[in-house]
Design a protein around this motif. Structure first.
Motif, PDB file in Angstrom:
ATOM      1  N   UNK A 156       0.812  -1.222   0.000  1.00 33.50           N
ATOM      2  CA  UNK A 156       0.000   0.000   0.000  1.00 33.50           C
ATOM      3  C   UNK A 156       0.842   1.268   0.000  1.00 33.50           C
ATOM      4  N   UNK A 157       2.153   1.133   0.199  1.00 32.09           N
ATOM      5  CA  UNK A 157       3.026   2.306   0.168  1.00 32.09           C
ATOM      6  C   UNK A 157       3.189   2.804  -1.269  1.00 32.09           C
ATOM      7  N   UNK A 158       3.491   4.089  -1.399  1.00 34.18           N
ATOM      8  CA  UNK A 158       3.702   4.664  -2.724  1.00 34.18           C
ATOM      9  C   UNK A 158       5.012   4.166  -3.319  1.00 34.18           C
ATOM     10  N   UNK A 159       5.024   3.981  -4.633  1.00 37.32           N
ATOM     11  CA  UNK A 159       6.246   3.599  -5.318  1.00 37.32           C
ATOM     12  C   UNK A 159       7.195   4.794  -5.379  1.00 37.32           C
ATOM     13  N   UNK A 160       8.480   4.581  -5.124  1.00 38.12           N
ATOM     14  CA  UNK A 160       9.454   5.650  -5.368  1.00 38.12           C
ATOM     15  C   UNK A 160       9.607   5.862  -6.862  1.00 38.12           C
ATOM     16  N   UNK A 161      10.256   6.955  -7.257  1.00 41.03           N
ATOM     17  CA  UNK A 161      10.359   7.280  -8.672  1.00 41.03           C
ATOM     18  C   UNK A 161      11.697   6.887  -9.292  1.00 41.03           C
ATOM     19  N   UNK A 162      12.778   6.899  -8.540  1.00 40.05           N
ATOM     20  CA  UNK A 162      14.093   6.628  -9.106  1.00 40.05           C
ATOM     21  C   UNK A 162      14.315   5.130  -9.266  1.00 40.05           C
ATOM     22  N   UNK A 163      14.896   4.703 -10.378  1.00 44.17           N
ATOM     23  CA  UNK A 163      14.999   3.270 -10.675  1.00 44.17           C
ATOM     24  C   UNK A 163      15.656   2.431  -9.573  1.00 44.17           C
ATOM     25  N   UNK A 164      16.731   2.917  -8.952  1.00 41.98           N
ATOM     26  CA  UNK A 164      17.390   2.106  -7.926  1.00 41.98           C
ATOM     27  C   UNK A 164      16.498   1.889  -6.722  1.00 41.98           C
ATOM     28  N   UNK A 165      15.608   2.843  -6.452  1.00 39.13           N
ATOM     29  CA  UNK A 165      14.663   2.676  -5.355  1.00 39.13           C
ATOM     30  C   UNK A 165      13.431   1.881  -5.793  1.00 39.13           C
ATOM     31  N   UNK A 166      13.065   1.987  -7.054  1.00 42.33           N
ATOM     32  CA  UNK A 166      12.000   1.122  -7.586  1.00 42.33           C
ATOM     33  C   UNK A 166      12.414  -0.340  -7.464  1.00 42.33           C
ATOM     34  N   UNK A 167      13.659  -0.645  -7.823  1.00 39.14           N
ATOM     35  CA  UNK A 167      14.150  -2.019  -7.706  1.00 39.14           C
ATOM     36  C   UNK A 167      14.135  -2.468  -6.261  1.00 39.14           C
ATOM     37  N   UNK A 168      14.552  -1.606  -5.348  1.00 41.86           N
ATOM     38  CA  UNK A 168      14.561  -1.972  -3.929  1.00 41.86           C
ATOM     39  C   UNK A 168      13.137  -2.194  -3.413  1.00 41.86           C
ATOM     40  N   UNK A 169      12.225  -1.312  -3.761  1.00 48.82           N
ATOM     41  CA  UNK A 169      10.849  -1.457  -3.285  1.00 48.82           C
ATOM     42  C   UNK A 169      10.204  -2.709  -3.881  1.00 48.82           C
ATOM     43  N   UNK A 170      10.471  -2.967  -5.154  1.00 55.98           N
ATOM     44  CA  UNK A 170       9.916  -4.165  -5.789  1.00 55.98           C
ATOM     45  C   UNK A 170      10.397  -5.423  -5.073  1.00 55.98           C
ATOM     46  N   UNK A 171      11.698  -5.497  -4.772  1.00 50.61           N
ATOM     47  CA  UNK A 171      12.210  -6.667  -4.071  1.00 50.61           C
ATOM     48  C   UNK A 171      11.688  -6.731  -2.648  1.00 50.61           C
ATOM     49  N   UNK A 172      11.439  -5.595  -2.036  1.00 43.80           N
ATOM     50  CA  UNK A 172      10.817  -5.587  -0.709  1.00 43.80           C
ATOM     51  C   UNK A 172       9.448  -6.256  -0.761  1.00 43.80           C
ATOM     52  N   UNK A 173       8.655  -5.900  -1.758  1.00 35.75           N
ATOM     53  CA  UNK A 173       7.327  -6.514  -1.892  1.00 35.75           C
ATOM     54  C   UNK A 173       7.441  -8.010  -2.152  1.00 35.75           C
ATOM     55  N   UNK A 174       8.344  -8.396  -3.052  1.00 41.04           N
ATOM     56  CA  UNK A 174       8.505  -9.810  -3.365  1.00 41.04           C
ATOM     57  C   UNK A 174       8.995 -10.584  -2.148  1.00 41.04           C
ATOM     58  N   UNK A 175       9.850  -9.950  -1.372  1.00 39.82           N
ATOM     59  CA  UNK A 175      10.389 -10.596  -0.175  1.00 39.82           C
ATOM     60  C   UNK A 175       9.310 -10.783   0.897  1.00 39.82           C
ATOM     61  N   UNK A 176       8.501  -9.750   1.148  1.00 37.58           N
ATOM     62  CA  UNK A 176       7.456  -9.873   2.161  1.00 37.58           C
ATOM     63  C   UNK A 176       6.316 -10.777   1.674  1.00 37.58           C
ATOM     64  N   UNK A 177       6.065 -10.791   0.388  1.00 35.97           N
ATOM     65  CA  UNK A 177       5.078 -11.711  -0.181  1.00 35.97           C
ATOM     66  C   UNK A 177       5.503 -13.151   0.100  1.00 35.97           C
ATOM     67  N   UNK A 178       6.763 -13.443  -0.161  1.00 34.93           N
ATOM     68  CA  UNK A 178       7.293 -14.771   0.121  1.00 34.93           C
ATOM     69  C   UNK A 178       7.297 -15.047   1.624  1.00 34.93           C
ATOM     70  N   UNK A 179       7.699 -14.061   2.396  1.00 34.13           N
ATOM     71  CA  UNK A 179       7.810 -14.257   3.833  1.00 34.13           C
ATOM     72  C   UNK A 179       6.493 -14.586   4.500  1.00 34.13           C
TER      73      UNK A 179
END
Length: 318
Positions: A156-179
């Motif tokens: 539910x958090x907003x996506x960041x705009x810069x690519x390196x932070x988009x990649x980090x946020x995307x992996x955060x979601x994938x990690x918590x989804x798995x967790x």
């Protein structure tokens, strides 16, 4: 995208060993990119500016997406920490700063870490493409929040705009989804948080002392969990911590269930795009691991020589 999701859901009903392997490998390759935040001196510094130490900052920043959650909610969501450790951090953290401030501090901290370690790579075409692929995978998960509260809060958090932070946020979601799926698998197997850690240590991936001490379990509590697992047939009676044949089988079932529940976003990407994402992200993960997560370097170096069979690895050690 809707058609791709439908096809991936259909595939998920008949997962093959190969599909689970490339899904797991993609998560594992990118995990250091997310996990760097837990060892980031810049993040710890940001938490310090809010008036808390690094450990309290960990609990507060990771749970902040839930709002000003009680200690009991954080204990439930994080699963394997000694409840007393959590209660020393929560809810006192919310007296120091708001959840929104902790969320902002976490993002600012990992932003600074990524810029420091990766340098100009944060602006590279490879980063932009990796972010695009990872976001495509992560956005599939937001349509499946049921039974995954920690993931849903982060989604539910907003996506960041810069690519390196988009990649980090995307992996955060994938990690918590798995967790969250992994927690469900552990519950189904009848393992408490500390028992999950004991079986993880017995599988040989992580030192028992590291798992016990980082989660603040006492030697007595650890010993009681070991004895309980021996009585239930998970561990043998030898001097070393070792799974029985039955324990190894049941632990493998947990791993398989976790992989199956986490596979959807990677099936949506497909094997070719997942391989591209691993190739693009591996140098970023390796650079971060070399400085912040040295235990992950060997695995990433092995992967750089070519794809390999999956090894056990779950959020038990998160």
């Amino acid at each position: 995208m809707a058609q791709a999701q439908a096809q991936a859901q259909a595939q998920a009903q008949n997962l093959t060993r190969d599909s689970l392997a490339y899904a797991r490998e993609t998560w594992r390759t990118l995990e250091p990119y997310h996990g760097a935040v837990y060892f980031s001196p810049e993040a710890a510094g940001r938490y310090g500016e809010l008036g808390v130490d690094a450990r309290t900052g960990y609990f507060a920043s990771r749970s902040a997406a839930l709002g000003a959650a009680s200690a009991e909610v954080v204990i439930a969501a994080f699963y394997n920490f000694n409840p007393q450790l959590v209660r020393r951090a929560i809810p006192a953290a919310w007296e120091a700063a708001t959840p929104q401030q902790f969320t902002a501090a976490r993002l600012a901290g990992i932003d600074a870490t990524l810029r420091r370690i990766l340098g100009a790579e944060v602006f590279s075409p490879a980063m932009a493409r990796a972010a695009e692929l990872a976001r495509t995978a992560a956005e599939v998960t937001v349509h499946h929040p049921q039974g995954r509260p920690l993931f849903a809060a982060h989604a539910a958090l907003s996506w960041p705009s810069e690519p390196h932070l988009v990649l980090w946020h995307a992996q955060t979601l994938l990690r918590e989804f798995r967790g969250d799926g992994h927690v469900g698998a552990l519950l189904t197997a009848g393992l408490s948080g500390i028992e999950a850690l004991v079986t993880h240590a017995a599988a040989g991936d992580v030192d028992a002392g590291v798992l016990r001490d980082s989660r603040a379990w006492t030697p007595q509590q650890w010993g009681e969990a070991v004895q309980s697992l021996r009585e239930r047939g998970w561990l043998d009676d030898g001097p070393d911590l070792a799974l029985t044949e039955e324990g190894a089988r049941r632990r493998a079932e947990i791993e398989h269930t976790t992989d199956r529940l986490a596979a959807l976003p990677y099936l949506t990407l497909g094997p070719t795009a997942c391989a591209e994402l691993r190739l693009l992200a591996r140098p970023f993960s390796l650079a971060l691991a070399k400085e912040l997560l040295p235990w992950a370097v060997g695995r990433l170096n092995e992967e750089s020589a070519g794809e390999r069979a999956p090894r056990p690895g779950t959020p038990d050690s998160a």
